[in-house]
Design a protein around this motif. Structure first.
Motif, PDB file in Angstrom:
ATOM      1  N   MET A   1       0.858  -1.204   0.000  1.00  0.00           N
ATOM      2  CA  MET A   1       0.000   0.000   0.000  1.00  0.00           C
ATOM      3  C   MET A   1       0.882   1.237   0.000  1.00  0.00           C
ATOM      4  O   MET A   1       1.618   1.485   0.948  1.00  0.00           O
ATOM      5  CB  MET A   1      -0.898  -0.006   1.234  1.00  0.00           C
ATOM      6  CG  MET A   1      -1.781   1.228   1.363  1.00  0.00           C
ATOM      7  SD  MET A   1      -2.796   1.138   2.854  1.00  0.00           S
ATOM      8  CE  MET A   1      -3.647   2.689   2.749  1.00  0.00           C
ATOM      9  N   THR A   2       0.846   2.013  -1.082  1.00  0.00           N
ATOM     10  CA  THR A   2       1.771   3.142  -1.181  1.00  0.00           C
ATOM     11  C   THR A   2       1.187   4.441  -0.647  1.00  0.00           C
ATOM     12  O   THR A   2       1.688   5.514  -0.943  1.00  0.00           O
ATOM     13  CB  THR A   2       2.217   3.317  -2.638  1.00  0.00           C
ATOM     14  OG1 THR A   2       1.069   3.437  -3.472  1.00  0.00           O
ATOM     15  CG2 THR A   2       3.083   2.158  -3.079  1.00  0.00           C
ATOM     16  N   ALA A   3       0.101   4.342   0.172  1.00  0.00           N
ATOM     17  CA  ALA A   3      -0.316   5.507   0.941  1.00  0.00           C
ATOM     18  C   ALA A   3       0.547   5.590   2.203  1.00  0.00           C
ATOM     19  O   ALA A   3       0.519   6.581   2.927  1.00  0.00           O
ATOM     20  CB  ALA A   3      -1.796   5.409   1.315  1.00  0.00           C
ATOM     21  N   SER A   4       1.327   4.540   2.462  1.00  0.00           N
ATOM     22  CA  SER A   4       2.272   4.503   3.582  1.00  0.00           C
ATOM     23  C   SER A   4       3.680   4.361   3.018  1.00  0.00           C
ATOM     24  O   SER A   4       3.936   3.472   2.204  1.00  0.00           O
ATOM     25  CB  SER A   4       1.963   3.326   4.517  1.00  0.00           C
ATOM     26  OG  SER A   4       0.668   3.427   5.045  1.00  0.00           O
ATOM     27  N   TRP A   5       4.584   5.241   3.435  1.00  0.00           N
ATOM     28  CA  TRP A   5       5.951   5.191   2.948  1.00  0.00           C
ATOM     29  C   TRP A   5       6.871   5.896   3.938  1.00  0.00           C
ATOM     30  O   TRP A   5       6.409   6.474   4.928  1.00  0.00           O
ATOM     31  CB  TRP A   5       6.063   5.828   1.556  1.00  0.00           C
ATOM     32  CG  TRP A   5       5.258   7.072   1.340  1.00  0.00           C
ATOM     33  CD1 TRP A   5       3.948   7.153   0.938  1.00  0.00           C
ATOM     34  CD2 TRP A   5       5.690   8.438   1.543  1.00  0.00           C
ATOM     35  NE1 TRP A   5       3.553   8.469   0.859  1.00  0.00           N
ATOM     36  CE2 TRP A   5       4.598   9.279   1.220  1.00  0.00           C
ATOM     37  CE3 TRP A   5       6.893   9.021   1.953  1.00  0.00           C
ATOM     38  CZ2 TRP A   5       4.673  10.670   1.303  1.00  0.00           C
ATOM     39  CZ3 TRP A   5       6.977  10.403   2.025  1.00  0.00           C
ATOM     40  CH2 TRP A   5       5.871  11.213   1.706  1.00  0.00           C
ATOM     41  N   VAL A   6       8.169   5.814   3.684  1.00  0.00           N
ATOM     42  CA  VAL A   6       9.169   6.333   4.630  1.00  0.00           C
ATOM     43  C   VAL A   6      10.199   7.171   3.888  1.00  0.00           C
ATOM     44  O   VAL A   6      10.823   6.685   2.938  1.00  0.00           O
ATOM     45  CB  VAL A   6       9.869   5.180   5.376  1.00  0.00           C
ATOM     46  CG1 VAL A   6      10.995   5.719   6.256  1.00  0.00           C
ATOM     47  CG2 VAL A   6       8.873   4.388   6.217  1.00  0.00           C
ATOM     48  N   ALA A   7      10.368   8.423   4.285  1.00  0.00           N
ATOM     49  CA  ALA A   7      11.421   9.271   3.721  1.00  0.00           C
ATOM     50  C   ALA A   7      12.730   9.003   4.451  1.00  0.00           C
ATOM     51  O   ALA A   7      12.738   8.749   5.662  1.00  0.00           O
ATOM     52  CB  ALA A   7      11.035  10.738   3.848  1.00  0.00           C
ATOM     53  N   ILE A   8      13.834   9.065   3.712  1.00  0.00           N
ATOM     54  CA  ILE A   8      15.140   8.745   4.288  1.00  0.00           C
ATOM     55  C   ILE A   8      16.195   9.719   3.762  1.00  0.00           C
ATOM     56  O   ILE A   8      16.092  10.221   2.635  1.00  0.00           O
ATOM     57  CB  ILE A   8      15.542   7.288   3.961  1.00  0.00           C
ATOM     58  CG1 ILE A   8      16.817   6.869   4.722  1.00  0.00           C
ATOM     59  CG2 ILE A   8      15.712   7.087   2.454  1.00  0.00           C
ATOM     60  CD1 ILE A   8      17.099   5.376   4.653  1.00  0.00           C
ATOM     61  N   ASP A   9      17.190  10.001   4.591  1.00  0.00           N
ATOM     62  CA  ASP A   9      18.313  10.837   4.167  1.00  0.00           C
ATOM     63  C   ASP A   9      19.578  10.363   4.864  1.00  0.00           C
ATOM     64  O   ASP A   9      19.574  10.094   6.068  1.00  0.00           O
ATOM     65  CB  ASP A   9      18.083  12.313   4.519  1.00  0.00           C
ATOM     66  CG  ASP A   9      19.259  13.178   4.093  1.00  0.00           C
ATOM     67  OD1 ASP A   9      19.337  13.505   2.891  1.00  0.00           O
ATOM     68  OD2 ASP A   9      20.105  13.500   4.945  1.00  0.00           O
ATOM     69  N   PHE A  10      20.667  10.234   4.094  1.00  0.00           N
ATOM     70  CA  PHE A  10      21.977   9.897   4.642  1.00  0.00           C
ATOM     71  C   PHE A  10      22.912  11.097   4.555  1.00  0.00           C
ATOM     72  O   PHE A  10      22.819  11.914   3.633  1.00  0.00           O
ATOM     73  CB  PHE A  10      22.627   8.755   3.849  1.00  0.00           C
ATOM     74  CG  PHE A  10      22.068   7.392   4.110  1.00  0.00           C
ATOM     75  CD1 PHE A  10      22.354   6.726   5.291  1.00  0.00           C
ATOM     76  CD2 PHE A  10      21.267   6.770   3.162  1.00  0.00           C
ATOM     77  CE1 PHE A  10      21.844   5.457   5.530  1.00  0.00           C
ATOM     78  CE2 PHE A  10      20.753   5.508   3.381  1.00  0.00           C
ATOM     79  CZ  PHE A  10      21.039   4.838   4.572  1.00  0.00           C
ATOM     80  N   GLU A  11      23.829  11.193   5.497  1.00  0.00           N
ATOM     81  CA  GLU A  11      24.985  12.083   5.403  1.00  0.00           C
ATOM     82  C   GLU A  11      26.227  11.205   5.412  1.00  0.00           C
ATOM     83  O   GLU A  11      26.236  10.139   6.040  1.00  0.00           O
ATOM     84  CB  GLU A  11      25.026  13.070   6.572  1.00  0.00           C
ATOM     85  CG  GLU A  11      23.807  13.971   6.676  1.00  0.00           C
ATOM     86  CD  GLU A  11      23.595  14.871   5.475  1.00  0.00           C
ATOM     87  OE1 GLU A  11      24.603  15.248   4.831  1.00  0.00           O
ATOM     88  OE2 GLU A  11      22.436  15.185   5.164  1.00  0.00           O
TER      89      GLU A  11
END
Length: 308
Positions: A1-11
């Motif tokens: 279900m793509t109404a739920s997702w997670v944003a991610i960022d690396f340094e």
């Protein structure tokens, strides 16, 4: 279900993609931010040194990561937080390359994940000079006070994607990507595929004069790139060579064929009397207003894309 997702960022600690030193993640469900996670990371031993340029960008030093999870532990946390949901990142090619390179450095299999790129989506949604994360945040009215802090950037990427969903009148990533003709990226132990436009051929033919080994889905592939001002991380000649190596076309001046303007530290002598912007900057804005394909990016964004 793509109404739920997670944003991610690396340094990263240095220019090597396999040197993650921090990660931030923000969970979104049905258009609402519901959870977040961030942690420092001890980079893999082979890439553990901190370069001054990277530290100037994000402020993280080797002393900050002492006692932090190593990559294997951090990866376990990342996979558990994602919990099978698609990932979203601004310039996802960079963040996914960090994930792959860190796994390779530690001898770990790549995890199985699906992802989308809010930078690719932003380019298909808003016509503006720059689509960097701060520029997109400003466009949507989101306040990004701590750019290059992993948690803050993950949250900003989430809000850029949420704004794009609203702009296009859809509720899920699937609907959004289908509407603007962008494909999901994938990563698994067997390989990876980038998130990219599918409105044309999914894999363009090699271009004359472009490095034949360059990734056709790379952010500079086939695009004319001009560097103005002084870069802190490399000479202009080195930047031109790096652009060519990833399939870009180095420009000797800004023309209507230039697609990307990399803005380094400007030389005050390049400003006209009474002007607040260089002639190159003003020319790029005029070209954008004329509907031409040009983008302004800073050195940090340039380096991220080179490593994607």
């Amino acid at each position: 279900m793509t109404a739920s997702w997670v944003a991610i960022d690396f340094e990263t600690a240095n220019r090597n993609s396999g040197s993650p030193c921090a990660v931030g993640m923000v969970a979104v469900e049905n258009g609402v931010v519901t959870d977040w996670m961030s942690t420092f990371i001890q980079p893999p031993a082979a890439h553990s040194h901190f370069e001054p340029f990277n530290t100037r960008v994000h402020g993280i030093r080797s002393s900050d990561v002492q006692g932090a999870p190593g990559w294997a532990e951090a990866l376990t946390k990342i996979v558990a937080f994602a919990d099978g949901r698609p990932l979203v990142a601004h310039n996802a090619a960079f963040d996914m390359r960090v994930l792959r390179a860190a796994c390779t450095a530690e001898g770990l299999p790549w995890p199985t994940m699906t992802y989308a790129c809010s930078l690719v989506v932003a380019r298909k949604t808003w016509q503006q000079v720059s689509h960097t994360l701060p520029a997109c945040a400003k466009t949507i009215g989101y306040r990004l006070d701590d750019h290059h802090e992993a948690g803050a950037d993950a949250a900003a990427s989430a809000h850029v994607m949420l704004a794009a969903l609203r702009h296009h009148g859809v509720a899920s990533l699937n609907e959004l990507l289908q509407k603007i003709q962008v494909g999901f990226g994938t990563i698994s132990p067997d390989g990876w595929k980038g998130s990219h436009s599918i409105s044309a051929s999914s894999k363009p033919a090699a271009l004359p004069g472009v490095n034949p080994d360059a990734d056709p889905m790379g952010p500079f592939y086939g695009r004319q790139v001009y560097v103005t001002g002084k870069l802190g991380s490399m000479t202009k000649a080195e930047a031109m060579a790096a652009i060519a190596d990833v399939g870009g076309i180095p420009s000797t001046k800004v023309t209507k064929q230039t697609n990307v303007l990399v803005v380094g530290t400007p030389n005050p002598r390049a400003f006209s009397t009474g002007a607040e912007k260089t002639n190159n900057h003003k020319k790029a804005e005029t070209m954008l207003a004329e509907g031409l394909d040009i983008e302004l990016i800073a050195e940090a964004d340039f380096l991220e894309r080179l490593n994607s």
